[in-house]
Design an enzyme around this catalytic site. Structure first.
Site, PDB file in Angstrom:
ATOM      1  CB  SER A  88      -0.959   0.005   1.187  1.00 30.27           C
ATOM      2  OG  SER A  88      -2.039  -0.865   0.938  1.00 30.27           O
ATOM      3  CB  SER A 182     -11.685   1.369   0.345  1.00 26.91           C
ATOM      4  OG  SER A 182     -12.116   0.811  -0.877  1.00 26.91           O
TER       5      SER A 182
END
Length: 373
Positions: A88, A182
């Site tokens: 991420s 998300s």
């Protein structure tokens, strides 16, 4: 920083298993000069992968500590030039491109995503209500991950297929109701970048960030490409049987197109530090855009940490704060990179997708940033 807060921030990454690794620390150069950081790193590595490392410093001074081993087949330290999947931390690159488009007047952060991608955010969601900013700071309420997408004939996935599948999943919350992490939202942002630039998301990140900054150890994988550039840190998954771990190599386990603009990239600690320092110093987006990126929402009610537009802020035990992102991927890599506005930096990695809580990777970078302050 409390243990509860560290656990909340650790949850910002893609997800992981928890276990205890029993690998003997490896002494490396600079350990005697940074004993506090080496101690925390050693304890972290004992609960993380076969190896762990931190690359830190201030200004032009940099140092690297390693514990355990980069590989289960040979006893070698992880170096700051080793490649790994950054998970991420990819989100900061994607967000930076969106903010460059904001600087160019191509994106209004508070405009509905429907304005740019008509008919894309639909199904269980309303693209006329969800804004670009909400996708960036995870307040859009989208499902965490895109599931059930149809693969192409070669086994890879398109952004359109992934996002389309996510639209059938239940929302995590209402738009603007709070931070709900998300990956699916960042896949939508990948589609936004592709629509506005006419390039693939990987091409846009390469041309706008990787190449201009000279990040020679950083790349966005083509669909179907799974191998890391050399030298690299193999990633591992494993199980515990009694007091022993049985590791298996997960480096190429994942089809990276499933993560794309949310988590697919590879880099090195050297490059991640350079990118975050350039971003903080105005070398990637304008001061106005950086201020937008640093406009945060709480990661949880009452939490002192906040998540901005592809960045989160971490209060330091020595005072002040650091900015950056973390990342975890089933390839067996977990990492984090944080920088301060006074020139300090720290990037840490372990070669398993575990998130130990005490000490955590946040403790490693906090100690590295605060040692000597």
């Amino acid at each position: 920083m409390t243990k509860r807060t560290r656990r909340r921030l650790a949850g910002l990454a893609c997800g992981a298993l928890a276990a205890v690794a029993l690998v003997a620390p490896v002494a490396v150069a600079h350990a005697e000069d940074h004993a506090a950081t080496q101690d925390v790193l050693n304890r972290y590595q004992q609960k993380a992968g076969p190896g762990a490392a931190v690359h830190a410093g201030r200004g032009a001074e940099a140092w690297t500590l390693s514990s355990g081993s980069a590989s289960i087949s040979q006893n070698r330290p992880i170096t700051s030039a080793d490649h790994f999947r950054i998970g991420s931390q990819t989100k900061t690159f994607t967000a930076a491109v969106v903010l460059q488009l904001f600087d160019e007047g191509a994106v209004d952060l508070d405009a509905p995503i429907e304005q740019y991608l008509p008919g894309v955010v639909t199904g269980n969601y309303d693209g006329t209500v969800i804004t670009v900013r909400q996708l960036l700071d995870h307040t859009a309420g989208l499902t965490r991950d895109a599931a059930g997408a149809k693969a192409e004939a070669d086994g890879t996935y398109t952004l359109a297929a992934l996002v389309g599948a996510a639209m059938d999943d239940a929302p995590q919350g209402a738009p603007g109701a709070g931070h709900k992490y998300s990956n699916a939202g960042y896949l939508v942002l990948g589609m936004l970048v592709e629509k506005l630039t006419g390039q693939s998301i990987g091409g846009a990140i390469t041309d706008r960030i990787i190449t201009p900054l000279g990040l020679t150890g950083t790349s966005f994988p083509a669909r179907g490409e799974r191998a890391l550039s050399t030298p690299f840190v193999p990633g591992y998954q494993g199980i515990r049987v009694g007091g022993f771990f049985f590791w298996f190599d997960a480096t190429t386990l994942v089809e990276l197109s499933t993560w794309s603009s949310a988590a697919a990239m590879e880099s090195t600690m050297d490059d991640l530090v350079k990118f975050q320092r350039e971003l903080a110093g105005g070398g990637v987006v304008s001061a106005k855009a950086l201020a937008e990126m640093r406009t945060t929402v709480p990661v949880a009610p009452g939490a002192p940490q906040g998540y901005g537009l592809g960045l989160f802020t971490m209060p330091l035990s020595c005072g002040g704060q650091a900015w950056g992102h973390n990342g975890v991927l089933p390839t067996g890599h977990a990492s984090i990179t944080m920088v301060t506005d006074d020139g300090r930096f720290a990037s840490a990695v372990t070669n398993a997708n575990f998130i130990p809580a005490d000490p955590s990777a946040l403790d490693v970078v906090d100690t590295a940033l605060c040692e000597g302050e």
